[in-house]
Motif scaffolding. Structure first.
Motif, mmCIF file in Angstrom:
data_model
loop_
_atom_site.group_PDB
_atom_site.id
_atom_site.type_symbol
_atom_site.label_atom_id
_atom_site.label_comp_id
_atom_site.label_asym_id
_atom_site.label_seq_id
_atom_site.Cartn_x
_atom_site.Cartn_y
_atom_site.Cartn_z
ATOM 1 N N THR A 159 0.836 -1.214 0.000
ATOM 2 C CA THR A 159 0.000 0.000 0.000
ATOM 3 C C THR A 159 0.864 1.255 0.000
ATOM 4 O O THR A 159 0.634 2.191 -0.770
ATOM 5 N N GLU A 160 1.880 1.270 0.863
ATOM 6 C CA GLU A 160 2.764 2.439 0.922
ATOM 7 C C GLU A 160 3.560 2.588 -0.368
ATOM 8 O O GLU A 160 3.730 3.699 -0.881
ATOM 9 N N ALA A 161 4.062 1.460 -0.902
ATOM 10 C CA ALA A 161 4.812 1.518 -2.161
ATOM 11 C C ALA A 161 3.930 2.074 -3.272
ATOM 12 O O ALA A 161 4.354 2.944 -4.047
ATOM 13 N N LYS A 162 2.720 1.571 -3.380
ATOM 14 C CA LYS A 162 1.769 2.020 -4.412
ATOM 15 C C LYS A 162 1.505 3.524 -4.277
ATOM 16 O O LYS A 162 1.533 4.263 -5.273
ATOM 17 N N ASN A 163 1.261 3.991 -3.056
ATOM 18 C CA ASN A 163 0.955 5.415 -2.843
ATOM 19 C C ASN A 163 2.126 6.301 -3.247
ATOM 20 O O ASN A 163 1.948 7.363 -3.859
ATOM 21 N N LYS A 164 3.345 5.858 -2.943
ATOM 22 C CA LYS A 164 4.518 6.681 -3.270
ATOM 23 C C LYS A 164 4.804 6.669 -4.771
ATOM 24 O O LYS A 164 5.214 7.682 -5.337
ATOM 25 N N ILE A 165 4.555 5.548 -5.418
ATOM 26 C CA ILE A 165 4.712 5.492 -6.881
ATOM 27 C C ILE A 165 3.718 6.437 -7.545
ATOM 28 O O ILE A 165 4.081 7.184 -8.470
ATOM 29 N N GLU A 166 2.491 6.417 -7.092
ATOM 30 C CA GLU A 166 1.468 7.298 -7.682
ATOM 31 C C GLU A 166 1.812 8.765 -7.456
ATOM 32 O O GLU A 166 1.617 9.598 -8.359
ATOM 33 N N LYS A 167 2.326 9.101 -6.286
ATOM 34 C CA LYS A 167 2.753 10.483 -6.026
ATOM 35 C C LYS A 167 3.894 10.877 -6.962
ATOM 36 O O LYS A 167 3.927 12.000 -7.478
#
Length: 205
Positions: A159-167
């Motif tokens: 979840t954290e990896a996904k959020n940072k990639i999207e940012k």
């Protein structure tokens, strides 16, 4: 990270010379909303994690790696089967591609995503040289190569990896590119050569 590992295991101090990276191979061109991972097709590179994260993100994702051994080939085939079974059409496995194609892919990508621990991680440095925003685990040598906590995620936290990639894709970390590129100058081929010239001078004393 390597210094501390040597100290912990052997009780010895050491001076670490980073492996040389040719920063001049890469160029800052027009970026595409594309994510790339580089690492041999091997279990310890944790590439299934990358696939599981990226199937939740609607952007092109390239995994670049080599298959030098039988176990590499078997791991590659397992990933390939997973991608086909789950119909992940935007995830591409690029094996044993020429160096110029790897450089071109990094030059075009907006984000570099790393999935595993590293004692150094040359591909992370190369991605920054190519103008990619690196998203890496918050562990091992990544704390040296990516010195900004905002760009590191808790290990295996999808979840954290996904959020940072999207940012990163959305440009929220673009302001970090200049300090990132400044930070990797110490890993350059020229710095590496200077280190050995210094050692040569010291041994003459």
């Amino acid at each position: 990270y390597v210094h501390d590992s040597i100290k912990s295991k052997f009780g010895k101090d050491s001076e670490i010379i980073y492996p040389p990276v040719d920063l001049n191979e890469f160029s800052l061109g027009n970026k595409e909303n594309k994510i790339v991972t580089i690492g041999r097709f091997s279990e310890e590179k944790n590439l299934e994690f990358g696939i599981n994260v990226m199937k939740e993100i609607d952007y092109e994702y390239d995994i670049i790696g080599n298959t030098k051994t039988k176990s590499n080939i078997l791991y590659y085939e397992r990933l390939e089967s997973k991608i086909k079974k789950e119909k992940l059409e935007k995830i591409n496995l690029l094996k044993n591609i020429p160096r110029n194609e790897l450089i071109s892919t990094l030059n075009k990508a907006k984000v570099y995503f790393h999935c595993s621990r590293e004692t150094f991680g040359i591909s992370v440095i190369e991605s920054i040289a190519a103008g990619c925003i690196p998203i890496v685990p918050d562990n091992s040598a990544h704390k040296e190569t990516v010195p900004f906590e905002e760009l590191r995620y808790n290990e295996n936290d999808s979840t954290e990896a996904k959020n940072k990639i999207e940012k990163a894709i959305n440009g929220e970390f673009d302001s970090m590119m200049k300090p990132l590129q400044d930070s990797i100058k110490k890993f350059s081929k020229e710095k590496f050569q200077q280190s050995f010239l210094l050692i040569e001078e010291l041994t003459k004393v």
